[in-house]
Design an enzyme around this catalytic site. Sequence first.
Site, PDB file in Angstrom:
ATOM      1  N   ASP A  92       0.825  -1.206   0.000  1.00  0.00           N
ATOM      2  CA  ASP A  92       0.000   0.000   0.000  1.00  0.00           C
ATOM      3  C   ASP A  92       0.861   1.259   0.000  1.00  0.00           C
ATOM      4  OD1 ASP A  92      -2.386   1.407  -0.023  1.00  0.00           O
ATOM      5  OD2 ASP A  92      -3.250   0.301   1.657  1.00  0.00           O
ATOM      6  N   ASP A 120     -10.834   1.636  -3.282  1.00  0.00           N
ATOM      7  CA  ASP A 120     -11.345   1.308  -1.954  1.00  0.00           C
ATOM      8  C   ASP A 120     -12.862   1.236  -1.943  1.00  0.00           C
ATOM      9  OD1 ASP A 120      -8.890   1.075  -0.748  1.00  0.00           O
ATOM     10  OD2 ASP A 120      -8.913   3.064   0.173  1.00  0.00           O
TER      11      ASP A 120
END
Length: 693
Positions: free
Chosen positions: A448, A516
């Site tokens: 990430d 997301d």
Amino acid sequence: MVEIGEDGRTWLLSGPASSYALRLGEDDELLHLHWGPRIARADAEALAARPGPSYWPFEAPVDGHEEYPVEGGARFARPALSVRTEERRGTEWRFEGHETDGDELRLRFRDSGLGITLHYRMRAGTDVVERWVTLANEGPALEVLRADSATWTLPHRDGWRLSQLHGRWAAESRLVRSDLTYGEKVIGSRRGHTGHQHLPWVALDEQGTATEERGEVYGCALAWSGSWRISVAQLPDARVQITGGAGYDDSGLVRLEPGESFVTPVFAGLWSDGGFGGASRAWHAYQRMYVIPDAGLDRPVLYNSWEATEFDISEEQQLALARRAADMGVELFVVDDGWFGARTSDRAGLGDWTPNPERFPGGLRPLADEVRGLGMRFGIWVEPEMVNPDSELYRAHPDWVQSQVGRKRTELRNQLVLNLAREDVQEYLWEQLDTLLSSAPIDYVKWDFNRCFTDAGWPGEAYPQRLWVDHVRAVYALFDRLRAAHPGVAFESCSGGGGRIDLGIMARTDQVWTSDNTDPLDRLAIQHGFTQVHPARAMAAWVTDSPNVQLNGRVSSLRFRFVSAMAGVLGVGGDLTRWTDEELAEARTWVELYKDIRPVVQGGDLYRLRAPEGGLGAVQYVRGGEVVVLAWLQAQSYGEPLAPLRLRGLDADAVYECRETGEVHRGSVLLHHGMPTGLKGDLDAAVLRLRRI
């Protein structure tokens, strides 16, 4: 294939359907000749023999015609190359020679001590042209203010329409089209990573004449995961040029000392006469063949624990989720954020990549062994480029973060960015991650990157601007080193969702986290945009809980959630401990169905049958004699009947049997009312499988 004209000053690259040609003018100006349908060498030589561009007062004859415009002389179009020394600025180059190496053409120029090599390559079986530039300094130190990878010149047309992908967090890669007008349209990122706001891709067609399956489309995509810029310019004579490369502005890219060199990222271009769908399929095939690692292997169905647990995790709790996931048919179990250091919230622990001793007293190996014993692979989440001020790493090395002397520090998401341009930071991360991947049977890493560059300084460094480029190159090198040392580990790129998606990062990761936003209806538009350039094989998508408490509270059926996520690499991210027995049983059937269609979805040709609007959409995949259709109908406007959709890419003389209905079709198949023919019931989504018989 590379062909050279008889005079040695005309070059032609050809793929299966297209060609790219250029020539060297009398004054060593490199001029663009052709980009479009395939032509022969004689055609390229005939184009080279035509008179050069005409002179118009207050305009430069070469503007809009140069293959790679440099700064200097009578040029007023945006330069692709801008350099300066202590004495002067700009480039006055001379041609030195050319050479070929297989399918690569190299054209060498020189300006005093600076060597400039333009690279061109069309790999076998593809019409994608890869272009990049090498700068080699053999003279005094100089500063490279701008070094774009390529300038693409389009043919004369009456007008152009521009397609691009824009967005923000949780709303990435949305497709928008607009007429191109005189002047420049500039997109890019000044954030240190690719960004949620734009994907580094553009496409142009003549005045909106291209459809999904017909018409000429020119597209360009940049392979760079840091700050970048693409400029689309319509010049005064109506010529259009696309220029792009690393870095957002012209304030300084790198400083080259004597003996040093700089290689730009690839800026790839594609011409297609098969409309936007044909261009997409060509981009997808190119990436499966030459970009994505191990693209011939099917990506497994994964479960990720984040939305079920967030930071409140333990070994026992993860194992409980793993048992349910395994019973559902999941093949890869991923522990997300919260397994390491003092990471009980987003305020601490980043940088300390060792298991939390209270949550995992025996390290990750016991859980990994249990997960593998359930028949699944094991994965973890990391964010190596970041650090919390509340961490052992920061307390030991506060000088390792990007910072500006005398300026207020910015802490987005309670974290700072490590300066990976530093060799000691690179070595630390290598040691930490190599040790981690050696400590337990880890098969997968979700990597990430959750904040942008804001204080991109490097106290004490003579040329601190270099961190913008060197950080990205260090990330690439770290990926390459880890993949070489741990060849069985797969990697996923994530950046708060789709904030780092480009050809550069995709060359080092097995899949990317698209967004997301896991709402299945929102995902249809996001996935529609993503597939304009990138294949389903790399597009990770999850089935999460309903209502969607993470984002919008929308209620969706389990069927709709699964069929939406099955359009790419299927994952599950809900709290399985709260799913009913009936939901778990239904989910098991969807996972089983996905495994059946997976080779076609991940490896087949993609056809977008209906753009996702008004709660409906349809997409089709074809691989050999196998066909898969995913269709969605969440809402129908005012009860109006939907026009039937005809499937594409099928053999007109073949007979296809539908596995869901038993119906037999010759040559073509229709979707009625947005759903597959013959399916009964009140459906909001459906899967159709056909096989040539």
